[in-house]
Design a protein around this motif. Structure first.
Motif, PDB file in Angstrom:
ATOM      1  N   ARG A  17      34.079  11.339  37.545  1.00  0.00           N
ATOM      2  CA  ARG A  17      32.834  12.089  37.733  1.00  0.00           C
ATOM      3  C   ARG A  17      31.698  11.363  37.008  1.00  0.00           C
ATOM      4  O   ARG A  17      31.941  10.557  36.101  1.00  0.00           O
ATOM      5  CB  ARG A  17      32.961  13.499  37.144  1.00  0.00           C
ATOM      6  CG  ARG A  17      34.163  14.289  37.607  1.00  0.00           C
ATOM      7  CD  ARG A  17      33.992  14.780  39.004  1.00  0.00           C
ATOM      8  NE  ARG A  17      35.157  15.589  39.398  1.00  0.00           N
ATOM      9  CZ  ARG A  17      35.405  15.946  40.620  1.00  0.00           C
ATOM     10  NH1 ARG A  17      34.606  15.574  41.594  1.00  0.00           N
ATOM     11  NH2 ARG A  17      36.469  16.671  40.903  1.00  0.00           N
ATOM     12  N   ASP A  18      30.471  11.705  37.381  1.00  0.00           N
ATOM     13  CA  ASP A  18      29.305  11.191  36.661  1.00  0.00           C
ATOM     14  C   ASP A  18      29.199  11.828  35.287  1.00  0.00           C
ATOM     15  O   ASP A  18      28.672  11.230  34.349  1.00  0.00           O
ATOM     16  CB  ASP A  18      28.019  11.463  37.443  1.00  0.00           C
ATOM     17  CG  ASP A  18      27.946  10.672  38.737  1.00  0.00           C
ATOM     18  OD1 ASP A  18      28.549   9.580  38.809  1.00  0.00           O
ATOM     19  OD2 ASP A  18      27.281  11.146  39.675  1.00  0.00           O
ATOM     20  N   SER A  19      29.701  13.072  35.178  1.00  0.00           N
ATOM     21  CA  SER A  19      29.712  13.782  33.902  1.00  0.00           C
ATOM     22  C   SER A  19      30.714  14.925  34.017  1.00  0.00           C
ATOM     23  O   SER A  19      31.097  15.321  35.123  1.00  0.00           O
ATOM     24  CB  SER A  19      28.330  14.343  33.552  1.00  0.00           C
ATOM     25  OG  SER A  19      27.964  15.360  34.464  1.00  0.00           O
ATOM     26  N   THR A  21      31.464  18.819  31.850  1.00  0.00           N
ATOM     27  CA  THR A  21      30.946  19.740  30.846  1.00  0.00           C
ATOM     28  C   THR A  21      32.120  20.334  30.083  1.00  0.00           C
ATOM     29  O   THR A  21      33.022  20.923  30.688  1.00  0.00           O
ATOM     30  CB  THR A  21      30.121  20.861  31.511  1.00  0.00           C
ATOM     31  OG1 THR A  21      29.028  20.263  32.229  1.00  0.00           O
ATOM     32  CG2 THR A  21      29.563  21.820  30.469  1.00  0.00           C
ATOM     33  N   VAL A 154      27.757  18.360  27.628  1.00  0.00           N
ATOM     34  CA  VAL A 154      27.969  17.452  28.755  1.00  0.00           C
ATOM     35  C   VAL A 154      28.333  16.079  28.207  1.00  0.00           C
ATOM     36  O   VAL A 154      27.695  15.590  27.267  1.00  0.00           O
ATOM     37  CB  VAL A 154      26.696  17.364  29.628  1.00  0.00           C
ATOM     38  CG1 VAL A 154      26.872  16.347  30.749  1.00  0.00           C
ATOM     39  CG2 VAL A 154      26.348  18.737  30.189  1.00  0.00           C
ATOM     40  N   ARG A 156      29.412  11.955  29.355  1.00  0.00           N
ATOM     41  CA  ARG A 156      29.276  10.987  30.431  1.00  0.00           C
ATOM     42  C   ARG A 156      29.911   9.661  30.033  1.00  0.00           C
ATOM     43  O   ARG A 156      29.964   9.342  28.835  1.00  0.00           O
ATOM     44  CB  ARG A 156      27.794  10.731  30.707  1.00  0.00           C
ATOM     45  CG  ARG A 156      27.027  11.918  31.217  1.00  0.00           C
ATOM     46  CD  ARG A 156      25.519  11.610  31.316  1.00  0.00           C
ATOM     47  NE  ARG A 156      24.808  12.765  31.839  1.00  0.00           N
ATOM     48  CZ  ARG A 156      24.426  13.808  31.117  1.00  0.00           C
ATOM     49  NH1 ARG A 156      24.690  13.849  29.822  1.00  0.00           N
ATOM     50  NH2 ARG A 156      23.800  14.819  31.675  1.00  0.00           N
ATOM     51  N   ASP A 159      29.005   7.391  26.752  1.00  0.00           N
ATOM     52  CA  ASP A 159      28.723   8.149  25.536  1.00  0.00           C
ATOM     53  C   ASP A 159      29.543   7.603  24.373  1.00  0.00           C
ATOM     54  O   ASP A 159      30.689   7.172  24.546  1.00  0.00           O
ATOM     55  CB  ASP A 159      29.064   9.637  25.712  1.00  0.00           C
ATOM     56  CG  ASP A 159      27.998  10.407  26.470  1.00  0.00           C
ATOM     57  OD1 ASP A 159      26.922   9.840  26.747  1.00  0.00           O
ATOM     58  OD2 ASP A 159      28.258  11.587  26.785  1.00  0.00           O
TER      59      ASP A 159
END
Length: 176
Positions: A17-19, A21, A154, A156, A159
């Motif tokens: 995924r792009d991010s 949560t 969130v 990503r 990070d």
């Protein structure tokens, strides 16, 4: 961190995924393993009221290179992890280590993933690469670590993960 992955249905691998949560006390939003109580099928069959100590699964990307040397090709998310890391000795962390990810998410390390036969269903013979024995004959599990979300946020790919060890004495990781 090199990748994040989640899946809302039971499957072995999880798409990147792009991010994602992280939700405090629950795990990865929308992921099939999120919840206060256990969500892994084998654990639910034993006792569905057990606390979920496996809300987030992290694997070190270096494992992919290691198994690649034995002829296996594995990419982020394919072993069912939510977060793929690089440059952190995940397996050497003690219980209770806090991982601050990105702008504020915090995951507390609870233990080792206990690899199962589904790994061989993914790629025949891979289980023997992620479970072995050390020089003393003790079982070594290399398929990542598990944790619970203490503070949501969130996260990503890219990070930074800041590692905060718990006070001594440290307890080595065991399967959860």
């Amino acid at each position: 961190m090199t990748a994040v992955s989640s899946n809302g249905v039971y499957s072995f691998s999880k798409p990147n995924r792009d991010s994602i949560t992280l939700l405090a006390g629950l795990g990865v939003e929308g992921d099939v393993h999120a919840g206060v109580t256990v969500k892994h099928r084998s654990r639910m069959a034993q006792d569905p009221t057990q606390p979920n100590l496996r809300q987030v699964h992290l694997i070190h990307e270096e494992l992919f290179a290691e198994v690649g040397g034995a002829g296996f090709q594995v990419a982020p998310g394919e072993l069912g992890e939510n977060i793929t890391t690089r440059g952190i000795d995940l397996l050497g962390l003690p219980v209770g280590t806090l991982l601050r990810i990105g702008d504020g998410a915090v995951v507390e390390v609870t233990g080792l993933r206990n690899p199962c036969l589904q790994i061989d269903n993914f790629q025949d013979g891979l289980l023997k690469q992620v479970v072995g024995r050390d020089e003393a004959g003790a079982l070594v599990r290399k398929a990542g670590i598990m944790g619970v979300v203490k503070e949501g946020g969130v996260v990503r790919p890219g990070d930074v993960i800041d590692v905060k060890l718990p006070d001594e004495p440290h307890r080595p990781l065991d399967r959860v």
